[in-house]
Scaffold this active site. Structure first.
Site: not given
Ligand code: HSE
Length: 463
Positions: A130, A154, A157, A159, A212, A215, A230
């Site tokens: 993105k 695709e 944006v 997922g 997790g 990030e 996005k």
């Protein structure tokens, strides 16, 4: 053309048999090269493997992942032993058998150079990147148009949610009137945890990082930059206009405190990091910021790390797309959807059938963005004041002078010495007036801290 060869007895769920079916049933193979065998790359490879038979039945051809390029991987997992591994992406571009190059390394460089090299060699491209598409899309799409190849994005944006496909195809008959979305799972997870458990931002972020979910460097997610990337992509496709990241006003969630979440609840709202764009014809809004969403609005119920993107079209009305905006298999599913779209076009000699950005390239215009100062919406203010007679009337006087009308006020009683919060919800007001009033309020001696201002989503913003 495709030839039906041998038939294989299929037991539902028997992946190996499905794969043999895919390869044996059709002679036509679409070959794919993948750059980047990280989480999404592995997901994509696994989706292709697990769904090979099903895809063949839907396409009349087999998709074969022929080569993977990754400088940090020395061996592919056992189930991918047939796939050639290389450290040199050039091998993919030089391979005449490869139809589609998938870029899943992220970031601007070397991803951009790899994509341009692949295009120059006549390869179709699929990417989940993105940041790259929102900032350098024009160069990439121009190069692709010149080379007569397609670019699928695709997975960039939402997922696994088919947002891009919905805009290009399902909603093609509409003038898009507004876009509102929760497009970052990490920020949504943090805000939901803060709301449901009453925990401060820093503590939730730390926990999310330990598990997790967030990030190590969460800047893009919590500062709204990932959401802005996005929104830029969606706006370009929805309106057929050039949108750059600088056009989007972006505010993150780091300043949101549990006290604001509590007052939001008291007023009947949930705080969400929202991307908002409303189409005013000759100008369009473009903003990402924490927003108080009425509890009865569908976007208020987007829980956990889920994404929700809410379009209003002039023909279709309101459409909500909901699902997982990240993760190995959902994102892998979106990447494979692009591969299948392109593969179908290759098989039928219909490359370029659907323009990459929904609009034909020469109809992508440069419309203007509504200045933030001109935005109108209701506002929430949390003003920290010294609790003494006349304070409320001074503040309401400043708001009145700036044509800001108060809808309701809460002041909790003083529990200890020091400042107390006054919470004000206004009727719709213009951002320029709000800024002026807040600056004047913050300059008063009776005001102890910077006023917190959160925009409120009016249900009328849906249309
Ligand atoms: N980091 C993003 C999120 C996913 O938290 O939603 C990839 O865009």
């Amino acid at each position: 053309m495709c030839t039906n060869k041998n038939s294989v007895n299929l037991i539902p769920g028997d992946i190996a048999a499905e794969r043999i079916f895919a390869q044996e049933m059709y002679m036509k193979e679409i070959k794919v090269g993948l750059i980047g065998f990280g989480t999404v790359g592995r997901g994509m490879a696994q989706v292709l493997m697990d769904q090979g038979g099903r895809l063949a039945k839907k396409m009349g051809a087999a998709v074969v992942l022929k080569k993977v390029a990754d400088i940090a991987v020395s061996q592919l997992p056992e189930q991918f032993a047939d796939i050639k591994l290389t450290k040199d992406a050039q091998e993919l571009f030089d391979d005449p058998e490869i139809h589609i190059v998938v870029e899943l390394i992220g970031g601007i460089e070397p991803a951009k150079s790899f994509i341009l090299q692949a295009i120059a060699k006549g390869k179709h491209v699929v990417t989940a990147n993105k940041a790259l598409i929102s900032q350098h899309g024009r160069e990439i799409f121009d190069a692709a148009a010149k080379a007569g190849v397609e670019v699928g994005f695709e997975a960039s944006v939402g997922g696994g949610i088919p947002v891009i496909k919905a805009l290009k195809e399902g909603l093609v008959a509409n003038r898009i009137l507004s876009i509102m979305g929760i497009m970052n799972g990490t920020a949504n997870y943090i805000l939901n945890k803060m709301t449901d458990n009453g925990v401060p931002f820093d503590a939730v972020l730390k926990e999310a990082q330990e598990k997790g979910y967030a990030e190590a460097d969460p800047t893009y997610d919590v500062e709204g930059i990932d959401t802005a990337h996005k929104l830029a992509i969606i706006m370009t496709m929805a309106y057929g206009m050039q949108v750059s990241l600088d056009d989007i006003t972006t505010e993150g969630i780091t300043a949101i405190e549990p006290i604001d979440i509590d007052f939001a609840k008291e007023f009947g709202y949930r705080i969400k990091l929202l991307a908002i764009s409303r189409n005013h014809g000759d100008h369009v809004e473009a903003r990402v910021h924490p927003t108080m969403v009425p509890e009865n609005h569908m976007l208020a119920s987007i829980g956990g790390a889920y994404n929700g993107i809410y379009f209003t079209g002039d023909m279709v009305g309101n459409v909500l797309l909901y699902g997982l905006g990240a993760g190995m298999m959902p994102t892998g599913s979106a990447v494979v959807a692009d591969i299948v779209d392109i593969a179908r076009n290759i098989i039928h000699g219909a490359e370029g059938r659907v323009p990459c950005l929904s609009y034909m390239p020469d109809h992508i215009t440069s419309r203007s963005i509504t200045p933030l100062e001109k935005i109108r919406c209701p506002y929430y203010f949390r003003i920290s004041v010294v609790d003494e007679p006349g304070v409320l009337s001074t503040i309401s006087g400043i708001l009145g002078k700036n044509s800001i009308s108060i809808e309701s006020v809460i002041q909790k009683s003083r529990r200890q010495k020091g400042a107390v919060p006054i919470i004000i919800r206004t009727y719709e007001a213009e951002e320029s007036a709000v800024r002026k009033a807040v600056a004047e309020i913050d300059s008063l001696d009776i005001v102890a801290d910077k006023t917190v201002k959160i925009r409120i989503l009016d249900n009328s913003e849906e249309s």
